[in-house]
Design a protein around this motif. Sequence first.
Motif, short mmCIF file in Angstrom:
data_model
loop_
_atom_site.label_atom_id
_atom_site.label_comp_id
_atom_site.label_asym_id
_atom_site.label_seq_id
_atom_site.Cartn_x
_atom_site.Cartn_y
_atom_site.Cartn_z
N SER A 14 0.82 -1.22 0.00
CA SER A 14 0.00 0.00 0.00
C SER A 14 0.85 1.26 0.00
N LYS A 15 1.99 1.21 0.70
CA LYS A 15 2.82 2.43 0.78
C LYS A 15 3.61 2.66 -0.50
N ASN A 16 3.90 1.59 -1.23
CA ASN A 16 4.65 1.72 -2.49
C ASN A 16 3.96 0.95 -3.61
N GLY B 84 2.77 -0.77 -6.79
CA GLY B 84 3.49 -1.07 -8.04
C GLY B 84 4.93 -1.48 -7.82
N GLU B 85 5.43 -1.30 -6.59
CA GLU B 85 6.82 -1.72 -6.36
C GLU B 85 6.85 -3.10 -5.71
N VAL B 86 7.90 -3.85 -6.03
CA VAL B 86 8.03 -5.18 -5.44
C VAL B 86 8.97 -5.07 -4.25
N THR B 87 8.37 -4.75 -3.09
CA THR B 87 9.17 -4.54 -1.88
C THR B 87 9.36 -5.88 -1.16
N GLY B 88 10.20 -5.86 -0.14
CA GLY B 88 10.40 -7.05 0.70
C GLY B 88 9.08 -7.56 1.25
N ASN B 89 8.16 -6.63 1.59
CA ASN B 89 6.85 -7.03 2.12
C ASN B 89 6.04 -7.83 1.10
N VAL B 90 6.11 -7.40 -0.14
CA VAL B 90 5.37 -8.11 -1.20
C VAL B 90 5.94 -9.52 -1.36
N SER C 238 0.30 -12.56 -8.24
CA SER C 238 1.02 -11.65 -9.12
C SER C 238 1.54 -10.43 -8.38
N GLU C 239 2.72 -9.99 -8.76
CA GLU C 239 3.20 -8.67 -8.34
C GLU C 239 2.28 -7.63 -8.98
N SER C 240 2.23 -6.42 -8.42
CA SER C 240 1.45 -5.38 -9.10
C SER C 240 2.38 -4.57 -9.99
N ILE C 241 1.79 -3.82 -10.90
CA ILE C 241 2.56 -3.11 -11.93
C ILE C 241 2.57 -1.62 -11.60
N GLN D 130 -10.51 -7.96 -9.67
CA GLN D 130 -10.23 -6.87 -8.71
C GLN D 130 -9.72 -7.38 -7.35
N ARG D 131 -9.25 -8.65 -7.30
CA ARG D 131 -8.78 -9.21 -6.03
C ARG D 131 -7.34 -8.74 -5.74
N VAL D 132 -7.18 -7.93 -4.68
CA VAL D 132 -5.84 -7.44 -4.33
C VAL D 132 -5.63 -7.66 -2.85
N ILE D 133 -4.46 -8.20 -2.47
CA ILE D 133 -4.09 -8.24 -1.05
C ILE D 133 -3.13 -7.10 -0.82
N HIS D 134 -3.48 -6.19 0.11
CA HIS D 134 -2.59 -5.07 0.42
C HIS D 134 -1.72 -5.44 1.61
N VAL D 135 -0.43 -5.19 1.49
CA VAL D 135 0.46 -5.48 2.62
C VAL D 135 1.11 -4.20 3.09
#
Length: 358
Positions: free
Chosen positions: A254-256, A258-264, A331-334, A353-358
């Motif tokens: 949620s904070k970044n 489209g980015e593939v962070t460690g959390n993702v 999937s990663e987000s874009i 529209q299924r998204v898990i926010h981390v």
Amino acid sequence: MDIISTKNDITTLLLGEDIQDIRTAADIIKNGGLVAFPTETVYGLGGDALSADSSKKIYAAKGRPSDNPLIVHIADIEAVYKLASEVSERARALMEAFWPGPLTVILPKKEIVPDETTGGLDTVAIRMPSHPAALSLIRESGTYIAAPSANTSGRPSPTTAQHVEEDMTGRIDAIIDGGPVGIGIESTIVDMTSDIPTILRPGYITKSKLEDIIGEVEIDKAILTPDPDIRPKAPGMKYTHYAPKGKLTIIEDSKNPGEVTGNVIAKINELLSSAPDNSKIAVLTTREHEKDYNTDSIILLGDKKNNTTIASRLYAALRECDTIGAELIYSESICQDELGGAVMNRLLKAAGQRVIHV
Ligand code: TXA
Ligand code: MG
């Protein structure tokens, strides 16, 4: 004649791209048949746009609801004046700037366009593709070509002739094989009948590119907030689309976004380890992150830093999920830069529209 493979038993001819093959295909269109052909965006399923019967055949071959209008493909700008009753200066400016190319304009239709082609609407969607095989086919056919994407309704759009074969064998008369397409997602659709021109489907020609030519452009609200109560202005945008058979979920920081962070990465690995034993899983990822996940079932979307590579691979990647029989897909987000927004629009639809926010 250079026919790559003839499959008379299943009534699909796979044609090459040379002019003799194009003429064979054009004759099929003239005689009321259906031919799939490459464009720069995705493969189209073409029939004579001025024939109600051909349009009915297109709906039948795709299994598409007949209230979902078709795009009419032309090979020169002057054809617009034969199909549309009114062409504003702004519409003309867009055509001159972006045609031939991945832009579709909606204009009020003339009588000559059958209601079957426009799904009963009094407007018509028109586009001049830039793929040379598409342009020759239109010219050789002596008519205009109505063409939706050449997939079965609901499946990912085809970006190779093999994808078309998977969906359309036995349902159409020929496929022109032009190899993999360049862009990989469908054209931008802009409605030129509203006071402020409105984007009904995002694509390679972005809002800012349009605004550089004609000033203010809006985006259909139904695209920005996928609320089931807001009805999209392009009838086709209301259907679940592009969907692989498995359950696709996007994981987003949620904070970044489209980015593939460690959390993702951690969340996707947690989902992988907590999935039921024996379930078939796939991870849609980018080259930069393909080694980050604890699974062999990696499907590459493209390069994280270059969204054009992701656009051109997206539909093939979604089809690969089906090929390997994936039941769960993460999937990663874009990154939602200009083209990324159009890619993410497709990915979100594929995910319902299924998204898990981390
Ligand atoms: O890139 C493309 O546009 C590809 C290639 C083959 O040219 N074609 C394509 O067609 O994507 P299709 O049928 O899959 O999508 C056409 C979209 C649908 O969402 C449809 O509802 C919308 O265009 N559309 C067509 N005519 C319309 C109209 N008069 N008003 C509003 N929306 C329209
Ligand atoms: Mg389509």
